[in-house]
Write a protein that holds these residues in place. Sequence first.
Motif, short mmCIF file in Angstrom:
data_model
loop_
_atom_site.label_atom_id
_atom_site.label_comp_id
_atom_site.label_asym_id
_atom_site.label_seq_id
_atom_site.Cartn_x
_atom_site.Cartn_y
_atom_site.Cartn_z
N ARG A 48 13.70 -8.35 -5.02
CA ARG A 48 12.43 -7.90 -4.47
C ARG A 48 12.45 -7.86 -2.94
O ARG A 48 11.50 -7.40 -2.33
CB ARG A 48 11.31 -8.85 -4.92
CG ARG A 48 11.15 -8.94 -6.41
CD ARG A 48 10.23 -10.09 -6.79
NE ARG A 48 10.27 -10.38 -8.21
CZ ARG A 48 9.47 -9.83 -9.10
NH1 ARG A 48 8.54 -8.98 -8.73
NH2 ARG A 48 9.59 -10.13 -10.37
N ARG A 49 13.50 -8.44 -2.34
CA ARG A 49 13.63 -8.59 -0.89
C ARG A 49 12.41 -9.34 -0.33
O ARG A 49 11.81 -8.96 0.67
CB ARG A 49 13.83 -7.26 -0.20
CG ARG A 49 15.18 -6.67 -0.61
CD ARG A 49 15.77 -5.62 0.26
NE ARG A 49 15.95 -5.88 1.65
CZ ARG A 49 17.03 -6.47 2.20
NH1 ARG A 49 17.99 -6.90 1.44
NH2 ARG A 49 17.13 -6.61 3.50
N LYS A 50 12.09 -10.44 -1.01
CA LYS A 50 10.97 -11.29 -0.60
C LYS A 50 11.43 -12.74 -0.59
O LYS A 50 12.30 -13.13 -1.37
CB LYS A 50 9.79 -11.12 -1.56
CG LYS A 50 9.19 -9.73 -1.50
CD LYS A 50 7.98 -9.59 -2.37
CE LYS A 50 7.43 -8.17 -2.25
NZ LYS A 50 6.14 -8.03 -2.88
N LEU A 64 10.80 -15.62 10.89
CA LEU A 64 9.97 -14.61 10.23
C LEU A 64 10.22 -13.23 10.82
O LEU A 64 10.32 -12.24 10.08
CB LEU A 64 8.49 -14.99 10.32
CG LEU A 64 8.06 -16.18 9.47
CD1 LEU A 64 6.62 -16.57 9.79
CD2 LEU A 64 8.21 -15.87 7.99
N GLN A 65 10.34 -13.15 12.13
CA GLN A 65 10.60 -11.87 12.78
C GLN A 65 11.98 -11.33 12.39
O GLN A 65 12.13 -10.14 12.11
CB GLN A 65 10.49 -11.99 14.31
CG GLN A 65 10.69 -10.68 15.04
CD GLN A 65 9.70 -9.61 14.59
OE1 GLN A 65 8.51 -9.86 14.45
NE2 GLN A 65 10.20 -8.41 14.35
N ARG A 77 11.75 -9.94 8.88
CA ARG A 77 11.06 -8.64 8.88
C ARG A 77 11.98 -7.53 9.38
O ARG A 77 12.02 -6.44 8.82
CB ARG A 77 9.79 -8.69 9.74
CG ARG A 77 8.61 -9.24 9.00
CD ARG A 77 7.32 -9.07 9.79
NE ARG A 77 6.60 -10.32 9.71
CZ ARG A 77 6.48 -11.20 10.69
NH1 ARG A 77 6.94 -10.94 11.87
NH2 ARG A 77 5.83 -12.32 10.50
N GLY A 135 14.32 -6.29 6.90
CA GLY A 135 13.72 -5.63 5.74
C GLY A 135 13.23 -6.56 4.65
O GLY A 135 13.05 -6.13 3.50
N TRP A 136 13.00 -7.82 4.96
CA TRP A 136 12.49 -8.79 3.99
C TRP A 136 11.02 -9.06 4.25
O TRP A 136 10.56 -9.04 5.39
CB TRP A 136 13.26 -10.10 4.10
CG TRP A 136 14.67 -10.02 3.62
CD1 TRP A 136 15.74 -9.50 4.30
CD2 TRP A 136 15.17 -10.45 2.36
NE1 TRP A 136 16.87 -9.60 3.54
CE2 TRP A 136 16.55 -10.17 2.34
CE3 TRP A 136 14.59 -11.05 1.26
CZ2 TRP A 136 17.35 -10.47 1.26
CZ3 TRP A 136 15.39 -11.37 0.18
CH2 TRP A 136 16.76 -11.07 0.18
N GLU A 137 10.28 -9.32 3.18
CA GLU A 137 8.89 -9.77 3.30
C GLU A 137 8.89 -11.28 3.09
O GLU A 137 9.62 -11.80 2.26
CB GLU A 137 8.00 -9.11 2.25
CG GLU A 137 7.76 -7.64 2.47
CD GLU A 137 6.84 -7.09 1.40
OE1 GLU A 137 5.66 -7.51 1.36
OE2 GLU A 137 7.32 -6.26 0.61
N ALA A 138 8.01 -11.96 3.84
CA ALA A 138 7.96 -13.42 3.74
C ALA A 138 6.53 -13.90 3.53
O ALA A 138 5.58 -13.30 4.03
CB ALA A 138 8.53 -14.05 5.01
N LEU A 139 6.41 -14.97 2.77
CA LEU A 139 5.13 -15.63 2.55
C LEU A 139 5.31 -17.09 2.89
O LEU A 139 6.30 -17.71 2.49
CB LEU A 139 4.70 -15.49 1.08
CG LEU A 139 3.43 -16.25 0.68
CD1 LEU A 139 2.20 -15.62 1.33
CD2 LEU A 139 3.28 -16.27 -0.83
N PHE A 150 1.70 -11.54 -4.06
CA PHE A 150 2.81 -11.31 -3.13
C PHE A 150 4.05 -10.79 -3.83
O PHE A 150 4.69 -9.84 -3.36
CB PHE A 150 3.14 -12.61 -2.38
CG PHE A 150 4.36 -12.54 -1.51
CD1 PHE A 150 4.37 -11.76 -0.36
CD2 PHE A 150 5.52 -13.23 -1.85
CE1 PHE A 150 5.50 -11.68 0.44
CE2 PHE A 150 6.65 -13.16 -1.05
CZ PHE A 150 6.64 -12.38 0.10
#
Length: 151
Positions: free
Chosen positions: A61-63, A106-107, A110, A113-117, A137
Amino acid sequence: MADTVSAEQRSRNMSRIRSKNTKPELKVRQLLHRAGYRFRLHGAARGGALPGKPDLVFAGRRKVIFVNGCFWHTHSCPAGTHAPATNPEFWAAKRARTVARDAAALQALRTAGWEALVVWECELRNTSALEYELIAFLGPPGKPVSAPDEA
């Protein structure tokens, strides 16, 4: 207010604080596994470690999910805004470095190409709301649907 334990005892206590497999992290992992999600741990992704070593990695999911302690990562809740009375300059600097390191990780994620929670320790008090946030999410459990290759 002065510290109630000796410097040696304080050092011993602090050395036992873990960065992996903490109780909040285990609770999030259990909740997600029970909901049907599968993940890798502690920044492990195909091709090497991810910036910031996320606690949970959903490579397909790249998360990623970080489970942060409110005090250590300076959350806006009461536990995060509490400042130690002993050696306050040291703790302020240490916590400021942690916040800066978190923002940089986190930057970098991003940019890659990853999303983070970020899940905060205090959010674990309301597991139903947390579960809703996690599912929103991540999307539905199971294998992620990837877009077909365009030829």
